[in-house]
Motif scaffolding. Sequence first.
Motif, PDB file in Angstrom:
ATOM      1  N   LEU A   1      63.908  10.727  33.773  1.00 48.03           N
ATOM      2  CA  LEU A   1      64.456  11.860  33.234  1.00 48.03           C
ATOM      3  C   LEU A   1      63.832  12.774  34.390  1.00 48.03           C
ATOM      4  O   LEU A   1      64.532  13.358  34.570  1.00 48.03           O
ATOM      5  N   ALA A   2      62.684  13.123  34.430  1.00 45.18           N
ATOM      6  CA  ALA A   2      61.840  14.414  34.723  1.00 45.18           C
ATOM      7  C   ALA A   2      63.006  14.127  36.397  1.00 45.18           C
ATOM      8  O   ALA A   2      63.114  15.541  36.447  1.00 45.18           O
ATOM      9  N   ASP A   3      62.312  13.474  37.001  1.00 42.54           N
ATOM     10  CA  ASP A   3      62.764  13.535  38.764  1.00 42.54           C
ATOM     11  C   ASP A   3      64.275  13.347  38.459  1.00 42.54           C
ATOM     12  O   ASP A   3      65.009  14.062  39.818  1.00 42.54           O
ATOM     13  N   VAL A   4      65.343  12.987  37.758  1.00 41.10           N
ATOM     14  CA  VAL A   4      66.661  13.310  37.817  1.00 41.10           C
ATOM     15  C   VAL A   4      66.954  14.918  37.236  1.00 41.10           C
ATOM     16  O   VAL A   4      67.223  15.238  37.341  1.00 41.10           O
ATOM     17  N   MET A   5      66.433  15.563  36.206  1.00 43.17           N
ATOM     18  CA  MET A   5      66.452  16.834  35.365  1.00 43.17           C
ATOM     19  C   MET A   5      65.868  17.838  36.691  1.00 43.17           C
ATOM     20  O   MET A   5      67.262  18.531  36.927  1.00 43.17           O
ATOM     21  N   THR A   6      64.958  17.217  37.269  1.00 43.09           N
ATOM     22  CA  THR A   6      64.709  18.100  38.350  1.00 43.09           C
ATOM     23  C   THR A   6      65.425  18.581  39.580  1.00 43.09           C
ATOM     24  O   THR A   6      66.686  19.438  40.081  1.00 43.09           O
ATOM     25  N   ALA A   7      66.541  17.022  40.331  1.00 46.38           N
ATOM     26  CA  ALA A   7      67.046  16.915  41.299  1.00 46.38           C
ATOM     27  C   ALA A   7      68.494  17.968  40.633  1.00 46.38           C
ATOM     28  O   ALA A   7      69.397  17.982  41.765  1.00 46.38           O
ATOM     29  N   ILE A   8      68.791  17.713  39.313  1.00 48.15           N
ATOM     30  CA  ILE A   8      70.329  17.864  39.232  1.00 48.15           C
ATOM     31  C   ILE A   8      70.026  20.182  38.939  1.00 48.15           C
ATOM     32  O   ILE A   8      71.296  20.331  38.069  1.00 48.15           O
ATOM     33  N   GLY A   9      68.788  20.266  38.678  1.00 50.84           N
ATOM     34  CA  GLY A   9      68.676  21.879  37.782  1.00 50.84           C
ATOM     35  C   GLY A   9      68.888  21.878  36.170  1.00 50.84           C
ATOM     36  O   GLY A   9      68.915  22.910  35.824  1.00 50.84           O
ATOM     37  N   ILE A  10      67.733  20.995  36.245  1.00 57.36           N
ATOM     38  CA  ILE A  10      67.718  20.735  34.214  1.00 57.36           C
ATOM     39  C   ILE A  10      66.229  21.098  34.253  1.00 57.36           C
ATOM     40  O   ILE A  10      65.559  20.552  34.811  1.00 57.36           O
ATOM     41  N   ASP A  11      65.791  21.888  33.322  1.00 58.02           N
ATOM     42  CA  ASP A  11      63.945  21.622  33.354  1.00 58.02           C
ATOM     43  C   ASP A  11      64.500  21.333  32.132  1.00 58.02           C
ATOM     44  O   ASP A  11      63.991  21.407  31.384  1.00 58.02           O
ATOM     45  N   LEU A  12      63.170  20.095  32.372  1.00 54.69           N
ATOM     46  CA  LEU A  12      62.664  19.113  31.030  1.00 54.69           C
ATOM     47  C   LEU A  12      61.291  20.298  30.783  1.00 54.69           C
ATOM     48  O   LEU A  12      60.485  20.338  31.228  1.00 54.69           O
ATOM     49  N   LYS A  13      61.027  20.609  29.416  1.00 53.97           N
ATOM     50  CA  LYS A  13      60.548  21.148  28.985  1.00 53.97           C
ATOM     51  C   LYS A  13      59.642  20.746  27.692  1.00 53.97           C
ATOM     52  O   LYS A  13      58.817  20.909  27.843  1.00 53.97           O
ATOM     53  N   GLU A  14      60.048  19.630  27.292  1.00 54.85           N
ATOM     54  CA  GLU A  14      58.943  19.336  26.142  1.00 54.85           C
ATOM     55  C   GLU A  14      59.108  17.488  26.195  1.00 54.85           C
ATOM     56  O   GLU A  14      60.396  17.076  26.407  1.00 54.85           O
TER      57      GLU A  14
END
Length: 247
Positions: free
Chosen positions: A29-42
């Motif tokens: 999930l962290a990889d995907v969120m970073t790739a699409i411009g969403i910050d996984l914060k917690e």
Amino acid sequence: MADIMTAAMIVIGDEILSGRTKDRNIGHLADVMTAIGIDLKEVRIVPDEEDEIVAAVNALRARYAYVFTTGGIGPTHDDITADSVAKAFGVPCEYDPASYALLAAHYAGRGLEFNAARKRMARMPRGAVAIDNPVSVAPGFRIGNVHVMAGVPAIFQAMLDNVVPTLETGQKLVSATIHCPFGEGIIGGPLGEIQKAHPETIIGSYPKYLDGSFWTELVVRARSPEALEAARAAVQALVDSLEQPTA
């Protein structure tokens, strides 16, 4: 496109907390969120306990743009995620007609009984929208900003692939890496001053150890290429200015 979009993740399951099952979904999930411009914060890991799931869902859905949960939507008695999310939203948990029909046809096609346990996988909070599961048919669901998905990594990843096109994304982070042949104890102070001088960036320091020597990988992140380059140049200048200690 929004400047910054945020997300959180809730990993649900006693088996994760006991160590019996090793999580493989957080990193994906962290990889995907970073790739699409969403910050996984917690990320929170909670047991198969209704009150804990409800508390985590309500806390995180109020704080972040998106919440993703994994685990606890199977056919067994301890799969209580759907009921818990329904309680968090204050709505009943009931059979979704389309999901019920899909599962009924799936098991009939396999010559298997569509028993009470299997029917549980068609339940979701009232008002939820199903998330397709191309691997094993049983759907996840979305209610509000909460996306509820399976814990099995292959199924989670397939569900997430279906969710990503529906998300509002933000401006992506760009990054630069600087090799530093010194340990953190040498660069920590001045690196902190550079961070203060460049508040629009994130400067990470990652200690490494190889062949009896310590060194540090420095990573600068920013949403602006100009801000990135200014901070990167400052960090590189710091590294270039230091002398390797002789003792």
